[in-house]
Design an enzyme around this catalytic site. Structure first.
Site, PDB file in Angstrom:
ATOM      1  CG  HIS A 183      -0.298   0.038   2.454  1.00  0.00           C
ATOM      2  ND1 HIS A 183      -0.023  -0.889   3.337  1.00  0.00           N
ATOM      3  CD2 HIS A 183      -0.011   1.422   3.193  1.00  0.00           C
ATOM      4  CE1 HIS A 183       0.411  -0.385   4.438  1.00  0.00           C
ATOM      5  NE2 HIS A 183       0.540   0.887   4.422  1.00  0.00           N
ATOM      6  CG  ASP A 214       0.043  -4.219   2.701  1.00  0.00           C
ATOM      7  OD1 ASP A 214       0.342  -3.638   1.695  1.00  0.00           O
ATOM      8  OD2 ASP A 214      -0.144  -3.531   3.774  1.00  0.00           O
ATOM      9  CB  SER A 298       3.354   1.259   6.239  1.00  0.00           C
ATOM     10  OG  SER A 298       1.986   1.411   7.174  1.00  0.00           O
TER      11      SER A 298
END
Length: 450
Positions: A183, A214, A298
């Site tokens: 993402h 992811d 992230s």
């Protein structure tokens, strides 16, 4: 002998002693040595008395190189002591082994952790004003001087490249492969720049996006062929709840290499993750930690206290404190190996839409089993069987209940996707299916998804 008697003298012994002394005095060698000592003492006295300056200068010139060398050694020792004292004052050494382990792990891995800057051409708008009554030629809308009504309007005036976000990643090979979250780099129209811990910037090329997890891999290249510091990957199979965990990342897209510390709070979690760009997915079998994972973290590493990566920081729970999630690193190792070998990430693909059987599904569809994967259409009418897929070719149908894959039972904890990920494209698998009141077996050759 009576105490009043006088002592007797032995004249013979006295004569022998005197004769020996005379013989010593007659020895020429002894006289030679005696004279040499007298001459040396006399010469020393004369030199010191008549040539003192010369004597002192000769001694000083003889001793000068020795003194210089001794002073040099003394200065070197002093410099080493000062450097050691300075180092001890600069670097904190903890007396607590747990704390020192964290310090060592962060120091070891920080050079491999990077920030990923997201840039994109964004429209630039210009403001202007209009009179809404200008088109009406009527005295009714004439409010007199100084009472013109102007309403602001906006129009696009070209584009401008702007930073629109940021994330984290870490270097996994010395030739510049960087592992991050999908993402973070999913926007095909954006440009990505990797900023290393020493302040250097590199243009990043997105090599592959994981179609299931992811995860993503990007590539950076140095101008002079220098090697990058690759981080050490651990083994997430042996993780235990309660063990120490360290998260590093670009917190809030602003604070590079922010470190937070906690423990592994849970294992084998399944969550639904949503991103600000509309990205969403279900994450299965992931690590829960209370080490703070903020926006911008992230893609950064989750470490054990040995400085080894055990997970990829992925998500945080909204509306809660100290609940973060990371993808186990063993799942990412396969992606890294595939990109190195083929420059892409592929997964085995069956081609069915399903719901795992639970009590609600069992009661709703009147099932005889409390486990398995029920093949169903989506809530918006999405097809149950993907056209052209391995499932369609093998003859699977809507409302089939898939119970086992190669004798491995499908359950809530052991989902069908988790089982299929153990295989490779073009592998043959045997499905145990309940259809029309009986169990049947169907052989399927798995397809490929990338």
């Amino acid at each position: 002998m009576n105490i009043y008697d006088q002592p007797q003298v032995n004249l013979k012994e006295i004569k022998e002693i005197i004769n020996k002394f005379i013989k010593v005095l007659q020895n020429r060698v002894i006289w030679g040595v005696f004279l040499a000592i007298v001459v040396i003492i006399a010469m020393g006295f004369l030199v010191q008395a008549y040539f003192p300056k010369y004597f002192d200068s000769q001694i000083k010139s003889f001793l000068a190189p020795i003194e210089n060398q001794l002073q040099k050694i003394k200065n070197e020792n002093l410099a080493q002591k000062q450097e050691l004292v300075q180092k001890q004052a600069t670097f904190y050494v903890s007396p607590i082994s747990y704390e020192q382990a964290i310090i060592d792990a962060v120091k070891q891995t920080s050079p491999s952790v990077v920030s990923i800057i997201i840039s994109k051409n964004m429209p630039v708008y210009e403001q202007y004003f209009t009179d809404p009554f200008e088109e009406f030629d009527s005295p009714f809308f004439d409010f007199g001087p100084g009472f013109d009504i102007q309403i602001p309007q906006y129009k696009q005036k070209g584009t401008e490249k702007k930073e629109i976000g940021g994330g984290s990643g870490f270097i996994v090979s010395d030739d510049g492969l960087v592992l991050t979250n999908k993402h973070v780099v999913i926007d095909k129209d954006a440009e990505y720049t990797v900023l290393t811990n020493d302040g250097k910037k590199y243009i990043a090329k997105v090599l592959a996006l994981d179609p299931v997890q992811d995860l993503a891999i990007v590539k950076i290249t140095s101008q002079n062929g220098e090697k990058f510091p690759a981080i050490k990957l651990g083994d997430s199979a042996g993780i235990q709840i309660g063990q120490g965990a360290i998260a590093i990342g670009n917190a809030l897209g602003e604070f590079r290499n922010t470190v937070s510390v906690g423990i592994v709070s849970g294992l084998s979690r399944t969550i639904s993750a949503f991103g600000s760009s509309g990205f969403s997915e279900v994450l299965e079998d992931i690590i829960q930690t209370d080490a703070a994972i903020n926006s911008g973290n992230s893609g950064g590493p989750l470490l054990n206290l040995k400085g080894e990566v055990i997970g990829v920081n992925t998500a945080m729970a909204q509306g809660a404190n100290s609940i973060g999630f990371a993808i186990p690193i063993n799942r990412a190792k396969k992606d890294i190996a595939q990109v190195i070998a083929t420059n892409k990430i592929t997964y085995p693909f069956l081609g069915v839409r399903y719901s795992l059987v639970n009590e609600q599904i069992k009661e709703k569809y009147k099932l005889s089993y409390d486990y398995g994967a029920l093949v169903l259409k989506g809530e918006k009418g999405e097809v149950a069987i993907t056209a052209g897929s391995s499932a369609e070719k093998a003859g699977l149908k809507e409302n089939d209940l898939i119970l086992e894959i190669n004798s491995e039972k499908i359950t809530q904890e052991n989902s069908m996707s988790k089982i299929i990920q153990k295989y490779n494209p073009n592998d043959k698998i045997n499905l145990k299916i309940f259809r029309d009141g009986k169990e049947i077996f169907i052989e399927v050759v798995l397809g490929e998804r990338s």
